[in-house]
Design a protein around this motif. Structure first.
Motif, PDB file in Angstrom:
ATOM      1  N   ASP A 250      32.798  47.243  39.719  1.00  0.00           N
ATOM      2  CA  ASP A 250      33.847  46.417  40.293  1.00  0.00           C
ATOM      3  C   ASP A 250      34.075  45.165  39.456  1.00  0.00           C
ATOM      4  O   ASP A 250      35.214  44.707  39.275  1.00  0.00           O
ATOM      5  N   ARG A 251      32.980  44.616  38.921  1.00  0.00           N
ATOM      6  CA  ARG A 251      33.107  43.417  38.089  1.00  0.00           C
ATOM      7  C   ARG A 251      33.924  43.712  36.828  1.00  0.00           C
ATOM      8  O   ARG A 251      34.749  42.907  36.403  1.00  0.00           O
ATOM      9  N   SER A 252      33.713  44.891  36.244  1.00  0.00           N
ATOM     10  CA  SER A 252      34.462  45.248  35.029  1.00  0.00           C
ATOM     11  C   SER A 252      35.945  45.411  35.334  1.00  0.00           C
ATOM     12  O   SER A 252      36.807  45.039  34.522  1.00  0.00           O
ATOM     13  N   VAL A 253      36.277  45.955  36.512  1.00  0.00           N
ATOM     14  CA  VAL A 253      37.682  46.086  36.911  1.00  0.00           C
ATOM     15  C   VAL A 253      38.332  44.712  37.031  1.00  0.00           C
ATOM     16  O   VAL A 253      39.450  44.482  36.541  1.00  0.00           O
ATOM     17  N   ILE A 254      37.621  43.766  37.658  1.00  0.00           N
ATOM     18  CA  ILE A 254      38.168  42.420  37.843  1.00  0.00           C
ATOM     19  C   ILE A 254      38.374  41.737  36.495  1.00  0.00           C
ATOM     20  O   ILE A 254      39.402  41.078  36.268  1.00  0.00           O
ATOM     21  N   ILE A 255      37.408  41.881  35.584  1.00  0.00           N
ATOM     22  CA  ILE A 255      37.535  41.253  34.260  1.00  0.00           C
ATOM     23  C   ILE A 255      38.740  41.814  33.511  1.00  0.00           C
ATOM     24  O   ILE A 255      39.505  41.079  32.875  1.00  0.00           O
ATOM     25  N   LEU A 256      38.922  43.130  33.579  1.00  0.00           N
ATOM     26  CA  LEU A 256      40.076  43.751  32.928  1.00  0.00           C
ATOM     27  C   LEU A 256      41.387  43.189  33.474  1.00  0.00           C
ATOM     28  O   LEU A 256      42.310  42.876  32.712  1.00  0.00           O
ATOM     29  N   LEU A 257      41.466  43.055  34.778  1.00  0.00           N
ATOM     30  CA  LEU A 257      42.684  42.536  35.387  1.00  0.00           C
ATOM     31  C   LEU A 257      42.893  41.059  35.041  1.00  0.00           C
ATOM     32  O   LEU A 257      44.030  40.611  34.850  1.00  0.00           O
TER      33      LEU A 257
ATOM     34  N   LEU B  14      34.524  31.929  44.682  1.00  0.00           N
ATOM     35  CA  LEU B  14      34.046  31.940  43.298  1.00  0.00           C
ATOM     36  C   LEU B  14      34.967  32.759  42.408  1.00  0.00           C
ATOM     37  O   LEU B  14      35.373  32.317  41.325  1.00  0.00           O
ATOM     38  N   VAL B  15      35.329  33.955  42.856  1.00  0.00           N
ATOM     39  CA  VAL B  15      36.164  34.822  42.027  1.00  0.00           C
ATOM     40  C   VAL B  15      37.602  34.304  41.987  1.00  0.00           C
ATOM     41  O   VAL B  15      38.256  34.354  40.940  1.00  0.00           O
ATOM     42  N   MET B  16      38.122  33.791  43.095  1.00  0.00           N
ATOM     43  CA  MET B  16      39.450  33.207  43.075  1.00  0.00           C
ATOM     44  C   MET B  16      39.489  31.976  42.170  1.00  0.00           C
ATOM     45  O   MET B  16      40.529  31.650  41.578  1.00  0.00           O
ATOM     46  N   GLY B  17      38.351  31.290  42.027  1.00  0.00           N
ATOM     47  CA  GLY B  17      38.279  30.188  41.079  1.00  0.00           C
ATOM     48  C   GLY B  17      38.498  30.661  39.661  1.00  0.00           C
ATOM     49  O   GLY B  17      39.166  30.005  38.858  1.00  0.00           O
ATOM     50  N   ASN B  18      37.960  31.837  39.334  1.00  0.00           N
ATOM     51  CA  ASN B  18      38.188  32.412  38.006  1.00  0.00           C
ATOM     52  C   ASN B  18      39.654  32.793  37.821  1.00  0.00           C
ATOM     53  O   ASN B  18      40.213  32.659  36.726  1.00  0.00           O
ATOM     54  N   ILE B  19      40.281  33.282  38.892  1.00  0.00           N
ATOM     55  CA  ILE B  19      41.714  33.580  38.814  1.00  0.00           C
ATOM     56  C   ILE B  19      42.494  32.296  38.574  1.00  0.00           C
ATOM     57  O   ILE B  19      43.475  32.276  37.816  1.00  0.00           O
ATOM     58  N   SER B  20      42.066  31.200  39.196  1.00  0.00           N
ATOM     59  CA  SER B  20      42.759  29.931  39.011  1.00  0.00           C
ATOM     60  C   SER B  20      42.685  29.459  37.568  1.00  0.00           C
ATOM     61  O   SER B  20      43.587  28.759  37.086  1.00  0.00           O
TER      62      SER B  20
END
Length: 544
Positions: free
Chosen positions: A43-50, A169-175
């Protein structure tokens, strides 16, 4: 029953009770590999790709901002014609984003990603090879179609894959992506244009887009599988007509069609075509809303408006409308002031905007972690207060460029405390099956509110500027006076956001106080029924 509360393993429940509820997967699809509170490596790899893909498409939005003069010179275009390269992009986004909720329900994650990145890559190639204006405009429209799909896909996927305790935390990375990519765009564009022709901008983006597409096709996996539901043609037409004409009318009033709107605003009138488009947009959207309320009874709306039955989502969207309106007005007016009054070059303007964007991006991960601990309100109130202070500094439009940079940095730091809590709270208040529709609504609101804010503040600036010039002042003095008044009004709107933020409450699932409603949750306006024992939406709202 399912229980995905992080502390459920300490409450005496059986192992079966601690199994997280399934994501929106078809029967027989692999179950989530992570336990509550952790993100599986896949799942982490999918998020990084996106995230990488989203960075590329967002960077492309602003990379053309300082390239219009070279394009005009090379292709022998007027300002009115060249402006369509940005106006067409915005209009396409406004038309496509509202239907992304349907696309993500109709198609699998892999299919939506492939559609978005292939479309964006093809559009970039068309732009890079364009010999004349029309192919270039076509390429920008194709690019915008892919961009419009990518951001809702990213947010929906994150909400599905990431445990509620780590949403911030993950939405922070999106920001980081949302803030740094637009800030880098003008700076990169200025640097490239100083040594190469404008087509080099697209040649720079193209290989990155191709890499993201190829790597994604090899690695990305489905978070959800599509269903066979068909789109309602009437809804598609009303959506495109409504949002498209609304944004076109707003950009026309604000001068988006080549600057004529500013002159009209100064004289106290607006372009007739813009007013007609606004009226068509309002009527079409009224019919669109009525159509969706009817289709919801059969559970097949194009854009599910049952998201607004959740109070936290509604309040967050209301806050977003005011905030985006105030912020976009500043973003549009500030470069005008810097170039027309302070007579700075486009590269200098890009470099001045860079510190604020980088500061916002660097602060985003910290804000995400704080959100997971304290919730939205303790971050939103001081963050929005900083936005007021930053815009207030810039409203004095000082001749010293460093004060402009200071005000912009203060505003950007405040926004860093706003974006992550706002998006996470809005989407986190929804049951899983409404994530795609919530993401589409958030994206649409950003486009429409941004266009409305720019229209309002540019019109105010033009009117005040006209009065100053009529009194014997120079054009520079008029722009300076108009910008000062417009920024003051923007600061007043920002004060309103502080008040609205007081009504935001923490979603219980983000604090581990209550389970997230499962995909089986069935809602109606005003009532909620649940087929399992995961807890109703009213329980979530009451607990907040």
């Amino acid at each position: 029953m399912h229980n995905n509360t992080p502390d459920s393993e300490h409450t005496g429940t059986t192992p079966a009770e601690t199994t997280p509820p399934p994501r929106t997967r078809e029967p027989g699809a692999p179950a989530p590999a992570h336990t509550a509170g952790a993100i599986a490596p896949r799942d982490r790899s999918v998020i990084i790709l996106l995230l990488v893909s989203a960075f590329v498409v967002i960077l492309n939005e602003t990379i053309l901002s300082v390239a219009l003069p070279p394009i005009m010179d090379d292709l022998d275009l007027t300002e009115t014609t060249a402006q369509w390269l940005t106006t067409g992009f915005m209009l396409t986004m406004a038309v496509i984003i509202p239907i992304t909720g349907y696309l993500m329900g109709r198609m699998s994650t892999r299919q939506v990603f492939t559609l978005a990145m292939t479309t964006f890559t093809v559009g970039t190639l068309i732009c890079a090879l364009s010999p004349t204006f029309l192919p270039l405009l076509l390429g920008r429209i194709v690019q915008a179609s892919g961009t419009a799909i990518m951001m809702p896909l990213l947010m929906t996927t994150v909400m599905n894959l990431v445990p509620p305790a780590k949403h911030g935390l993950v939405m922070g990375n999106i920001s980081i992506v949302i803030s740094v990519a637009p800030a880098l765009g003008p700076t990169i564009s200025g640097l490239v244009l100083s040594v190469a022709p404008w087509r080099a901008l697209f040649l720079l983006v193209l290989p990155i887009a191709v890499f993201a597409l190829i790597f994604g096709l090899r690695r990305i996996e489905n978070v959800s599988d599509g269903n066979a539901q068909s789109a309602d043609p009437v809804s598609v037409v009303l959506s495109g007509l409504g949002f498209g004409t609304l944004v076109y009318g707003l950009t026309g009033i604000s001068g988006g069609q080549g600057g004529s709107g500013a002159a009209d605003a100064a004289s106290g009138s607006a372009p007739t075509a813009a007013i007609v488009c606004l009226l068509i947009g309002v009527v079409s959207l009224t019919l669109f809303v009525r159509r969706q309320l009817t289709l919801q009874k059969a559970d097949r709306p194009l854009l599910d408006l049952r998201t607004f039955a959740l109070r936290n989502f509604t309040v967050a969207v209301a806050l977003m409308v005011v905030m985006m309106g105030a912020m976009f007005g500043v973003v549009v007016l500030l470069p005008i002031f810097l170039q027309r009054v302070l007579e700075l070059s486009t590269l200098s303007v890009g470099l001045m905007m860079l510190p604020g964007g980088l500061a916002m991006g660097l602060l985003a991960p910290l804000v995400g972690r704080l959100f997971d601990k304290v919730g939205p309100r303790p971050l939103l109130v001081p963050g929005l207060s900083a936005v007021v202070v930053g815009i207030g500094i810039m409203s004095r439009v000082p001749d010293q460029a460093w004060l402009i940079v200071l005000g912009h940095v203060v505003m950007s730091l405040g926004l860093a405390f706003v974006f992550t809590p706002l998006m996470t709270t809005a989407l986190g208040s929804l049951p899983r099956r409404l994530y795609p529709h919530g993401s589409a609504i958030v994206g649409t609101v950003q486009q429409v509110a941004g266009a409305a804010g720019a229209a309002l503040l540019v019109s105010i600036m033009a009117r005040v500027s006209g009065l100053t010039m009529a009194g014997g002042g120079t054009e520079a003095q008029g722009i300076s006076d108009g910008t000062s008044v417009a920024f003051t009004i923007s600061a007043a709107l920002a004060v309103l956001t502080v008040v609205i933020a007081l009504f935001i409450r923490r979603n219980p699932a983000d604090a581990g106080d209550a389970p997230v409603p499962s995909a089986e949750t069935t809602e109606t306006i005003g009532t909620t029924e649940t087929t399992g024992t995961t807890g109703t939406t009213e329980d979530v709202d009451a607990a907040s």
